[in-house]
Design a protein around this motif. Structure first.
Motif, mmCIF file in Angstrom:
data_model
loop_
_atom_site.group_PDB
_atom_site.id
_atom_site.type_symbol
_atom_site.label_atom_id
_atom_site.label_comp_id
_atom_site.label_asym_id
_atom_site.label_seq_id
_atom_site.Cartn_x
_atom_site.Cartn_y
_atom_site.Cartn_z
ATOM 1 N N PRO A 1 69.539 19.751 50.114
ATOM 2 C CA PRO A 1 68.897 19.355 51.371
ATOM 3 C C PRO A 1 67.440 19.802 51.491
ATOM 4 N N ASN A 2 67.092 20.927 50.853
ATOM 5 C CA ASN A 2 65.725 21.443 50.957
ATOM 6 C C ASN A 2 64.828 21.027 49.793
ATOM 7 N N HIS A 3 65.394 20.421 48.770
ATOM 8 C CA HIS A 3 64.644 19.989 47.588
ATOM 9 C C HIS A 3 63.846 21.136 46.971
ATOM 10 N N VAL A 4 64.525 22.268 46.742
ATOM 11 C CA VAL A 4 63.867 23.454 46.204
ATOM 12 C C VAL A 4 64.668 23.961 45.008
ATOM 13 N N THR A 5 63.949 24.320 43.957
ATOM 14 C CA THR A 5 64.548 24.971 42.793
ATOM 15 C C THR A 5 64.089 26.421 42.781
ATOM 16 N N PHE A 6 65.008 27.316 42.441
ATOM 17 C CA PHE A 6 64.701 28.743 42.405
ATOM 18 C C PHE A 6 65.483 29.356 41.250
ATOM 19 N N HIS A 7 64.906 30.388 40.622
ATOM 20 C CA HIS A 7 65.544 31.019 39.467
ATOM 21 C C HIS A 7 65.790 32.497 39.733
ATOM 22 N N LEU A 8 66.970 32.940 39.331
ATOM 23 C CA LEU A 8 67.306 34.358 39.364
ATOM 24 C C LEU A 8 67.416 34.830 37.926
ATOM 25 N N ARG A 9 66.791 35.960 37.620
ATOM 26 C CA ARG A 9 66.808 36.512 36.264
ATOM 27 C C ARG A 9 67.492 37.870 36.303
ATOM 28 N N GLU B 1 68.584 29.051 55.749
ATOM 29 C CA GLU B 1 67.173 29.055 55.371
ATOM 30 C C GLU B 1 66.970 28.643 53.914
ATOM 31 N N SER B 2 67.959 28.899 53.090
ATOM 32 C CA SER B 2 67.825 28.576 51.669
ATOM 33 C C SER B 2 68.832 27.519 51.234
ATOM 34 N N TYR B 3 70.053 27.691 51.580
ATOM 35 C CA TYR B 3 71.188 26.844 51.216
ATOM 36 C C TYR B 3 71.083 26.247 49.810
#
Length: 163
Positions: free
Chosen positions: A78-86, A47-49
């Motif tokens: 593959p999903n073209h998504v950026t996500f940040h963990l703090r 779902e995220s990969y």
């Protein structure tokens, strides 16, 4: 549903608790003890990969704050998504030693060098890291230059440092 909100919900479901979330920054704040399990989830889950750790930024909030922030920038090709963990850790532990955060280098190989840089310049120890040593400065350099209270030495092995 927004992909970023879906990722936040995926993490919350996995941890069984609500997280602080900044939608404008696509960023969740985690407890340090949840970091590895969340990174592993985001890497393994179809779902995220998140197949790439693009950057690890370490920010010294200064002695008055007493905190360091680590921001992990993840990207899913593959999903073209950026996500940040703090993750927020104390600048120093009660015994005066450097803060410790578990390594994620077993999940993303790029973390090896990102974590070494954070150790070298800001002074975060990454437990379980396969080769935690300085990457930019000499091994015997004193201190961590990106800390707000760092004082540059006048000389290093008899060589003038300050100009």
């Amino acid at each position: 549903m927004n992909a970023v909100l879906h990722i936040k919900e995926l993490i919350e479901q996995s941890l069984g608790k609500s997280l602080s979330f900044e939608e404008a920054n696509s960023r969740v704040t985690l407890e340090v003890e949840d970091l590895v399990s969340v990174c592993d989830l985001l890497w393994r889950s179809p779902e995220s990969y998140f197949d790439s750790l693009s950057c690890l930024t370490t920010i010294d909030q200064g002695p008055s704050s007493g905190d360091l922030e680590l921001i992990y920038t993840l990207y899913s090709i593959p999903n073209h998504v950026t996500f940040h963990l703090r993750v927020v850790v104390p600048r120093l532990l009660p015994d005066g030693s450097l803060p410790e955060v578990p390594t994620v280098s077993h999940i993303w190989k790029t973390a090896d060098w990102h974590e070494r840089e954070a150790f070298d310049l800001v002074g975060v120890k990454f437990t379980g890291h396969p080769d935690l040593r300085r990457i930019l400065l000499p091994e015997d350099w004193k201190g961590h230059p990106l800390r707000k209270d760092y004082e540059e030495p006048d000389t290093y092995h008899g060589i003038q440092v300050k100009y």
